[in-house]
Design a protein around this motif. Structure first.
Motif, PDB file in Angstrom:
ATOM      1  N   LYS A 195      35.982  36.606  55.549  1.00 46.17           N
ATOM      2  CA  LYS A 195      35.632  37.972  55.131  1.00 46.17           C
ATOM      3  C   LYS A 195      36.884  38.818  54.959  1.00 46.17           C
ATOM      4  N   ARG A 198      38.736  37.809  51.770  1.00 51.15           N
ATOM      5  CA  ARG A 198      38.074  38.327  50.573  1.00 51.15           C
ATOM      6  C   ARG A 198      38.384  39.807  50.371  1.00 51.15           C
ATOM      7  N   ALA A 202      40.483  41.178  47.034  1.00 53.72           N
ATOM      8  CA  ALA A 202      39.398  41.635  46.163  1.00 53.72           C
ATOM      9  C   ALA A 202      39.888  41.962  44.754  1.00 53.72           C
ATOM     10  N   ALA A 205      40.270  38.747  41.854  1.00 50.86           N
ATOM     11  CA  ALA A 205      39.113  37.897  41.531  1.00 50.86           C
ATOM     12  C   ALA A 205      39.291  37.169  40.204  1.00 50.86           C
ATOM     13  N   THR A 209      38.675  32.787  43.667  1.00 56.24           N
ATOM     14  CA  THR A 209      37.627  33.303  44.549  1.00 56.24           C
ATOM     15  C   THR A 209      37.403  32.310  45.683  1.00 56.24           C
TER      16      THR A 209
END
Length: 225
Positions: A195, A198, A202, A205, A209
């Motif tokens: 998490k 990511r 972000a 992307a 990914t």
């Protein structure tokens, strides 16, 4: 599928190169000058650039410098000039290879393939995912413009996934490979670190990914491959 940028103000050259590259399975995005090429680069991931030196608005040398400052991709320059000083300028601006017009399309194809092999070779030290470069020696992640510093376990987790793009790792595997004897807790620790990764990436992307396979684990997908 690899995405190629082809920047040349000669429509005949573009048509010839496009035919050869698409026949080989590459996706080709065209630009007729350097300014248009920059806009193409902004629209999505490009894996290799083929650019002509003599173009209006922004020439190939300026475009090469622009790409090299922002993206870690191979660059081939096309030119009608064959003087050593012209080639020197190209290499100083950051080109990887130099093809003099007129050229055989098959030769250009061979050079494209050779550069992809060089750039996409995965080693224990350097891993590339379009703009993102992971340097295991220096424990650094770079986007071509700046260095992104990650906590050690996040770095090791990202490097492990990125080294084998498309491969699915279970949580148990990642715990064994990344945490090993240092691990304390349950396998949800992996979820927490994923998490955080990511969130940190972000804005990238279009480069890669981290995908979840429900009930099993995680894998990295690199765009354009």
């Amino acid at each position: 599928m690899y995405h190629l940028l082809l920047a040349d103000d000669d429509p005949n050259i573009r048509a010839l190169v496009r035919f050869v590259m698409t026949r080989e399975g590459y996706q080709v995005y065209e630009a007729q000058d350097g300014a248009e090429a920059i806009e193409v680069m902004k629209q999505g991931p490009i894996n290799l650039a083929i650019i002509d030196v003599m173009m209006p608005r922004i020439d190939g040398l300026e475009l090469c410098e622009y790409i090299r400052e922002r993206y870690d991709i191979p660059i081939i320059m096309l030119t009608a000039k064959d003087q050593l000083s012209d080639k020197e300028q190209g290499y100083l601006r950051g080109t990887d290879d130099y093809v003099t017009k007129p050229f055989e399309p098959e030769e250009l194809l061979f050079r494209v393939k050779a550069l992809f092999r060089r750039y996409n070779q995965v080693s224990n030290d350097i891993i590339r995912m379009n703009r993102i470069t992971i340097d295991r020696n220096n424990v650094e992640v770079s986007d071509g413009r700046s260095v992104l510093l990650l906590p050690m376990k996040e770095f090791e987790l990202l490097a492990q996934l990125a080294q084998y793009p498309g491969r699915l790792f279970s949580r148990e595997e990642l715990i064994r490979l990344v945490w090993a004897a240092d691990f304390e807790g349950d396998d949800r620790t992996v979820d927490v670190h994923i998490k955080r990764l990511r969130q940190r990436f972000a804005d990238y992307a279009d480069d890669f990914t981290i995908q979840t396979v429900r009930g099993i684990g995680y894998k990295v997908e690199v765009k354009g491959k």
